[in-house]
Design an enzyme around this catalytic site. Sequence first.
Site, mmCIF file in Angstrom:
data_model
loop_
_atom_site.group_PDB
_atom_site.id
_atom_site.type_symbol
_atom_site.label_atom_id
_atom_site.label_comp_id
_atom_site.label_asym_id
_atom_site.label_seq_id
_atom_site.Cartn_x
_atom_site.Cartn_y
_atom_site.Cartn_z
ATOM 1 N N TYR A 118 50.808 -16.228 15.074
ATOM 2 C CA TYR A 118 49.539 -15.259 14.982
ATOM 3 C C TYR A 118 49.137 -15.675 15.997
ATOM 4 C CZ TYR A 118 44.775 -13.967 15.229
ATOM 5 O OH TYR A 118 43.854 -13.461 15.318
ATOM 6 N N ASN A 147 37.062 -18.417 19.831
ATOM 7 C CA ASN A 147 36.374 -18.709 18.371
ATOM 8 C C ASN A 147 35.372 -17.718 18.868
ATOM 9 O OD1 ASN A 147 38.403 -20.789 17.860
ATOM 10 N ND2 ASN A 147 37.674 -21.404 19.461
#
Length: 399
Positions: A118, A147
């Site tokens: 990723y 996040n």
Amino acid sequence: MKILVTGAAGFAGKNLVEALKNIRDGKDKTHPSLQIEEIYCYDLDSTAEDLTFYCENADFVFHFAGVNRPKDPEEFMKGNFGFSSLLLDTLKAAGNPCPVVLSSSIQATLIGRYDGDYGRSKKAGEELFFSYGKETGAQVLVYRFPNLFGKWCRPNYNSAVATFCHNYANDLPIQVNDPSVVLELLYIDDLIDEMLLALEGKAHRCEFEGVDTLLCPEGRYCAAPLTHKVSLGRIVELLDAFRAQPQTLLMPEIPEGSFAKKLYSTYLSYLPKEKVSFPLKMNVDARGSFTELLRSANCGQISVNISKPGITKGQHWHHTKWELFIVVSGKGLIQQRKIGSEEVLNFEVSGERIEAVQMLPGYTHNIVNLSDTEDLVTVMWANECFDPQHPDTFFEKVE
């Protein structure tokens, strides 16, 4: 201005699109310099023809489309790099050098646990955008987001906070292996605030030292300046308090701008219908009722008192505690008398002219319903939560 948002149905994309709609429709007037004419929403159900049209006409592009958890790791590069290539090629074919924002990830630093398929796909996408900027002269704004959390974030996908909030709200278990693990978190509204600044030409620039963001005017990258570093243990502690609030009535401290405030808003967005409302304990007798509504850790409690016609309540005083009585329906009389004095202070109150009356420490006080037919409804605030072990409440009639 015509704005293209790719990944418009995703978490960040949906929040951005709704914010842009509010500005376009005149509902949000906090960005007077932004004049939005069209919002082009590109997602999985869009066509190649849609993309061509959008790229020909857009004045600004937010590229939020991407792949987070594919079944095949090879889809990372295809989804995150491949579609980015298609987008930029389409813009070039249209001869459109408008500004472009890329939503990348802190995992593109390729450090430690971030060094995976990723992260590599995100890093490749970044370099592709930088090369595009040099080639075309277009302004390229690359954001490495940590996040994310907030309303509409999909649980059990790529956000631990979303999963925790969803599971707590629905009484499902969570798993925390190490409560001391610290996450860097970006709240969705703070991300959207930064996107609107980027649209106004006021993006925050930065460089990276490892995974740490260093804001600097000439930085290669861009960043939302406000993030929160919070341990998993602290998140669980707050969620425990939020879930218990209907029973304890205790509202945890949620200062302006705090992580707790943002987490509470996120948690509430996952509540199922059966938890949106909850019963309160009404203390009912022949005189009416008294119901505690809310408690706070440091700012007392709020209650509602309902007095039947002709009823007098109160007739007590406090050493240190003070209160505010606010009649919201009916007509009443609030009386106060200083202990040791015969002078009575009278305050006629009514729901037709709402006002707050202070209950003074050292003064015995009452509230009288003056109506023969209507209930008297009073919202009451006390500066401290009632403690039956130390009630600071002493009976004495006013007159």
